[in-house]
Design a protein around this motif. Structure first.
Motif, PDB file in Angstrom:
ATOM      1  N   GLU A 184      -2.359   2.528 -10.218  1.00  0.00           N
ATOM      2  CA  GLU A 184      -2.389   3.651  -9.451  1.00  0.00           C
ATOM      3  C   GLU A 184      -0.696   3.802  -9.079  1.00  0.00           C
ATOM      4  O   GLU A 184      -0.162   5.092  -9.169  1.00  0.00           O
ATOM      5  CB  GLU A 184      -3.272   3.726  -8.158  1.00  0.00           C
ATOM      6  N   LYS A 185      -0.085   2.820  -8.542  1.00  0.00           N
ATOM      7  CA  LYS A 185       1.425   2.957  -8.300  1.00  0.00           C
ATOM      8  C   LYS A 185       2.283   3.056  -9.555  1.00  0.00           C
ATOM      9  O   LYS A 185       3.269   3.916  -9.480  1.00  0.00           O
ATOM     10  CB  LYS A 185       1.784   1.461  -7.736  1.00  0.00           C
ATOM     11  N   ASP A 186       1.913   2.441 -10.654  1.00  0.00           N
ATOM     12  CA  ASP A 186       2.481   2.863 -11.787  1.00  0.00           C
ATOM     13  C   ASP A 186       2.428   4.266 -12.203  1.00  0.00           C
ATOM     14  O   ASP A 186       3.180   4.954 -12.658  1.00  0.00           O
ATOM     15  CB  ASP A 186       2.052   1.882 -12.931  1.00  0.00           C
ATOM     16  N   HIS A 233      -5.068   2.875  -0.084  1.00  0.00           N
ATOM     17  CA  HIS A 233      -4.183   1.711  -0.420  1.00  0.00           C
ATOM     18  C   HIS A 233      -4.245   1.911  -2.159  1.00  0.00           C
ATOM     19  O   HIS A 233      -5.478   1.857  -2.637  1.00  0.00           O
ATOM     20  CB  HIS A 233      -4.712   0.564  -0.170  1.00  0.00           C
ATOM     21  N   PHE A 234      -3.237   2.072  -2.878  1.00  0.00           N
ATOM     22  CA  PHE A 234      -3.126   2.113  -4.198  1.00  0.00           C
ATOM     23  C   PHE A 234      -3.096   0.629  -4.810  1.00  0.00           C
ATOM     24  O   PHE A 234      -2.505   0.051  -4.312  1.00  0.00           O
ATOM     25  CB  PHE A 234      -1.959   3.133  -4.389  1.00  0.00           C
ATOM     26  N   ARG A 240       4.630   6.483 -10.431  1.00  0.00           N
ATOM     27  CA  ARG A 240       5.964   6.476 -10.864  1.00  0.00           C
ATOM     28  C   ARG A 240       6.062   7.190 -12.159  1.00  0.00           C
ATOM     29  O   ARG A 240       6.994   8.073 -12.401  1.00  0.00           O
ATOM     30  CB  ARG A 240       6.249   5.026 -11.225  1.00  0.00           C
ATOM     31  N   LYS A 250      -0.942   7.399   2.319  1.00  0.00           N
ATOM     32  CA  LYS A 250      -0.716   6.039   2.169  1.00  0.00           C
ATOM     33  C   LYS A 250      -0.206   5.592   3.419  1.00  0.00           C
ATOM     34  O   LYS A 250      -0.595   4.448   3.919  1.00  0.00           O
ATOM     35  CB  LYS A 250       0.373   5.684   0.931  1.00  0.00           C
ATOM     36  N   ASP A 299      -8.922  -1.291  -5.927  1.00  0.00           N
ATOM     37  CA  ASP A 299      -7.976  -1.131  -5.026  1.00  0.00           C
ATOM     38  C   ASP A 299      -8.223  -2.179  -3.927  1.00  0.00           C
ATOM     39  O   ASP A 299      -9.044  -3.197  -3.936  1.00  0.00           O
ATOM     40  CB  ASP A 299      -7.684   0.232  -4.375  1.00  0.00           C
TER      41      ASP A 299
END
Length: 368
Positions: free
Chosen positions: A302-304, A297-298, A307, A287, A144
Motif C-alpha cells: 500500500e505504501k508503494d 497502518h499501511f 508512491r 495514517k 497490514d
C-alpha cells in the motif's frame, strides 16, 4: 478450455515473453495515432485482452496445496480481470467514437469511466475496504500491521492456553523458525513411520498432532464491513474510505467536466488536480491523525501504491491545456536544440512525436 489452461500453466515463461513482445510491437503499427484508423487500436486491444486473460490464468494456477490462486476468493478475482479488460478496450472505444461521432466521443468515454468506477467501488467493498492496488488490477492480499499484531496476540494467547486450544484457534504461523523446525520433525516422523511399524506409538501420534497444528486447513478470510472499519478506526477509517472513493471517482469527475467545459478549459484540469490532492491528503491524515490504535497502518504494497499515485501526477504535464501552453513548447525547443546532433536528434524527434501522439488520446494520459 481446461486444456488451454494446462498449456498456459506449463509454458508460463513463454507466454509472458510472447505477450510483452507482441504488446511492444503494437507501438510500431502504421497510423498508430490517426483518429480515423481503428484497425491498429483494435489489434492492440485484442493482444492486450489476450495477454490479460493469460496473466489471469497464470496467477490462478493450482498451488501445491491444491488451492487455486492466492486467495481462493472467486468473486473478487473477477473484478481485477474486468478492470484490465476495460482498460484494454477503452482506447478502441475512444478512437471509434471520435471517428463516428466527433466531439460526442466524451459520452462514450464517460460511460467507460463510469463502468470502471462501479467495478472498483464493488471491489473496494468486496475486499473488506482495502486500498486498491494498480487501480484494482492487483489483488491486495498483503496483511497490514494491524492484522499482523492481532495475529501475534492471538498466537500468544493460543500458546498460553495450551496445544489443544492452539489447534482449535489455527493462529500458529508455519513459516517462522519454530514452525519450520516442527515441520521438519513431523516429516521425519512420517518417514520413520513408513519404514518401520514399531514407531506407531504415542510419540508418532504426538507428531501427527503437531503437524495438524502447524499446517491448519485454509480458512476463507472474513471480509471487513464498513461499519466494522468505522468502529475500529473511527474518524481515521472514515477518512481512509473517503480518500479511496475520491481516487476511484476522480477520472469520472474529470471527463464529466471536460464534456461540460471542453478539453481546452483549465476548469477540468484544476478540479481533477484538486481531487487528487485532496484524496492523497485525506489518506495521509488517516495514517497520522488521532490515537495510535485508531490510525490506519499501511502495508508495504500500500505504501508503494501511494508512491505510484504520486508519480501519476506527472501526467498533468501531458494534459491540456497545460500541455498546449507549456509542455509542447519545451519539447519543441529541446528538439530544435538536439536536431543537428546525429542519431540523438533523430531519436529526440521520434520521442517527441510519440509523446504528442499519446497526448492526443485521453486514455493514454488518463491515469485511470
Amino acid at each position: 478450455m481446461e486444456a488451454y489452461k494446462q498449456w498456459v500453466w506449463r509454458n508460463r515463461e513463454y507466454v509472458h515473453s510472447l505477450g510483452s513482445f507482441a504488446n511492444g510491437l503494437t507501438w510500431l503499427l502504421p497510423e498508430k495515432f490517426s483518429a480515423s484508423e481503428i484497425g491498429p487500436e483494435a489489434v492492440t486491444a485484442f493482444l492486450g485482452i489476450f495477454t490479460t486473460i493469460n496473466e489471469h490464468i497464470i496467477e490462478n494456477a493450482p498451488t501445491p496445496r491444491g488451492h487455486v490462486g492466492s486467495s481462493g476468493n472467486e468473486p473478487s478475482l473477477s473484478y481485477p480481470l474486468l478492470i484490465a479488460i476495460l482498460k484494454d478496450l477503452e482506447t478502441v472505444v475512444e478512437v471509434a467514437a471520435e471517428h463516428f461521432y466527433g466531439d460526442k466521443k466524451w459520452n462514450y468515454i464517460i460511460l467507460t469511466e463510469a463502468m470502471k468506477a462501479v467495478i472498483r467501488l464493488a471491489l473496494f467493498r468486496n475486499s473488506g475496504y482495502k486500498m486498491l492496488l494498480q487501480g484494482g488490477e492487483t489483488p491486495n492480499e498483503e496483511k497490514d500491521s494491524d492484522q499482523s499484531e492481532s495475529q501475534i496476540r492471538a498466537g500468544n494467547l493460543g500458546r498460553n492456553l495450551g496445544p489443544h486450544s492452539l489447534g482449535n484457534q489455527n493462529h500458529h504461523n508455519p513459516w517462522n523458525l519454530e514452525g519450520r523446525a516442527m515441520s521438519a520433525l513431523s516429516s521425519f516422523g512420517q518417514n520413520a513411520r513408513t519404514t518401520t511399524t514399531s514407531s506407531t506409538s504415542g510419540w508418532s501420534r504426538r507428531i501427527q498432532h503437531q503437524q495438524a497444528v502447524i499446517e491448519p486447513p485454509m480458512i476463507k478470510e472474513r471480509r471487513r464491513t464498513l461499519s466494522e472499519l468505522l468502529s475500529e478506526k473511527g474518524v481515521n477509517g472514515a477518512l481512509f474510505a473517503m480518500g479511496e472513493v475520491l481516487y476511484i471517482m476522480r477520472p469520472l469527475i474529470y471527463v464529466l467536466f471536460i464534456r461540460k467545459y471542453g478539453v481546452r478549459s483549465w476548469i477540468p484540469w484544476a478540479i481533477s488536480l484538486s481531487v487528487d490532492t485532496l484524496g492523497m491528503g485525506i489518506l495521509a491524515n488517516s495514517k497520522w491523525w488521532g490515537e495510535k490504535s485508531k490510525q490506519v497502518h499501511f502495508s508495504g504494497l500500500e505504501k508503494d501504491e501511494l508512491r505510484r499515485r504520486k508519480l501519476l501526477w506527472a501526467l498533468y504535464l501531458m494534459r491540456d491545456p497545460f500541455f498546449t501552453k507549456y509542455t509542447r513548447q519545451k519539447l519543441e525547443s529541446s528538439q530544435k536544440k538536439l536536431e543537428p546532433i546525429p542519431l540523438i536528434g533523430f531519436l529526440t524527434e521520434k520521442i517527441v512525436e510519440l509523446l504528442e501522439g499519446a497526448q492526443s488520446r485521453y486514455t493514454y494520459i488518463s491515469g485511470s
